[in-house]
Motif scaffolding. Structure first.
Motif, PDB file in Angstrom:
ATOM      1  N   ASP A 100     -11.725  79.243  13.521  1.00  0.00           N
ATOM      2  CA  ASP A 100     -11.486  78.023  13.120  1.00  0.00           C
ATOM      3  C   ASP A 100      -9.938  77.848  12.270  1.00  0.00           C
ATOM      4  O   ASP A 100      -9.257  77.041  12.626  1.00  0.00           O
ATOM      5  N   GLU A 101      -9.872  78.799  11.324  1.00  0.00           N
ATOM      6  CA  GLU A 101      -8.637  79.047  10.564  1.00  0.00           C
ATOM      7  C   GLU A 101      -7.446  79.258  11.727  1.00  0.00           C
ATOM      8  O   GLU A 101      -6.406  78.518  11.636  1.00  0.00           O
ATOM      9  N   LYS A 102      -7.550  80.056  12.665  1.00  0.00           N
ATOM     10  CA  LYS A 102      -6.705  80.410  13.344  1.00  0.00           C
ATOM     11  C   LYS A 102      -6.343  79.201  14.509  1.00  0.00           C
ATOM     12  O   LYS A 102      -5.256  78.939  14.698  1.00  0.00           O
ATOM     13  N   LYS A 103      -7.236  78.471  14.729  1.00  0.00           N
ATOM     14  CA  LYS A 103      -6.966  77.299  15.792  1.00  0.00           C
ATOM     15  C   LYS A 103      -6.400  76.356  15.073  1.00  0.00           C
ATOM     16  O   LYS A 103      -5.410  75.599  15.569  1.00  0.00           O
ATOM     17  N   SER A 104      -6.454  76.205  13.639  1.00  0.00           N
ATOM     18  CA  SER A 104      -5.700  75.043  12.971  1.00  0.00           C
ATOM     19  C   SER A 104      -4.333  75.526  12.719  1.00  0.00           C
ATOM     20  O   SER A 104      -3.259  74.514  12.709  1.00  0.00           O
ATOM     21  N   ARG A 105      -3.862  76.685  12.821  1.00  0.00           N
ATOM     22  CA  ARG A 105      -2.625  77.171  12.675  1.00  0.00           C
ATOM     23  C   ARG A 105      -1.820  77.112  14.105  1.00  0.00           C
ATOM     24  O   ARG A 105      -0.700  76.634  14.233  1.00  0.00           O
ATOM     25  N   THR A 106      -2.655  77.164  15.320  1.00  0.00           N
ATOM     26  CA  THR A 106      -2.065  77.125  16.470  1.00  0.00           C
ATOM     27  C   THR A 106      -1.854  75.683  16.976  1.00  0.00           C
ATOM     28  O   THR A 106      -1.232  75.367  17.835  1.00  0.00           O
ATOM     29  N   ALA A 107      -2.620  74.757  16.421  1.00  0.00           N
ATOM     30  CA  ALA A 107      -2.629  73.449  16.833  1.00  0.00           C
ATOM     31  C   ALA A 107      -1.579  72.638  16.115  1.00  0.00           C
ATOM     32  O   ALA A 107      -1.203  71.516  16.776  1.00  0.00           O
ATOM     33  N   LYS A 108      -0.803  73.144  15.116  1.00  0.00           N
ATOM     34  CA  LYS A 108       0.163  72.399  14.598  1.00  0.00           C
ATOM     35  C   LYS A 108       1.490  72.641  15.270  1.00  0.00           C
ATOM     36  O   LYS A 108       2.009  73.437  16.002  1.00  0.00           O
TER      37      LYS A 108
END
Length: 108
Positions: A100-108
């Motif tokens: 989830d943390e990795k997804k939150s960085r790539t979503a930005k």
């Protein structure tokens, strides 16, 4: 558990040595050489960590990880950052799934 204060003491030493004579201070020499030299040193120490791990030489792994941390702290200070910035990020990520943390960085 790690003594966070040792990281702060090392940080204080890095700040104190940043403007020292590069001929008398390894840290000052790296700061004066700039980003490329500091990044090269971080990469070198990371590669040595990997080699020690592949050799299953646990004491050597500890030595090399210490070198990675030290040179990464130099890199942080080079950019006006500190160990506290990294600790704050660890606190932000604590309890969050790595996926989830990795997804939150790539979503930005």
């Amino acid at each position: 558990m790690i003594d966070i204060e040792v990281l702060h003491r090392v940080s204080e030493t890095l700040v104190a040595r940043k403007d020292a004579d590069p001929e008398s201070s390894y840290v000052s020499g790296l700061f004066h050489k700039g980003t490329d030299a500091i990044c090269k040193k971080v990469a070198e120490e990371a590669a040595e960590t990997i080699m020690a791990a592949k050799d299953k030489d646990l004491l050597h792994v500890v030595w090399e990880v210490t070198d990675v941390w030290f040179h990464t702290m130099i890199l942080l200070h080079h950019f006006g950052l500190s160990v506290d910035d990294v600790l704050a990020e660890f606190r932000r990520r604590e309890g969050v799934s790595g996926i989830d943390e990795k997804k939150s960085r790539t979503a930005k």
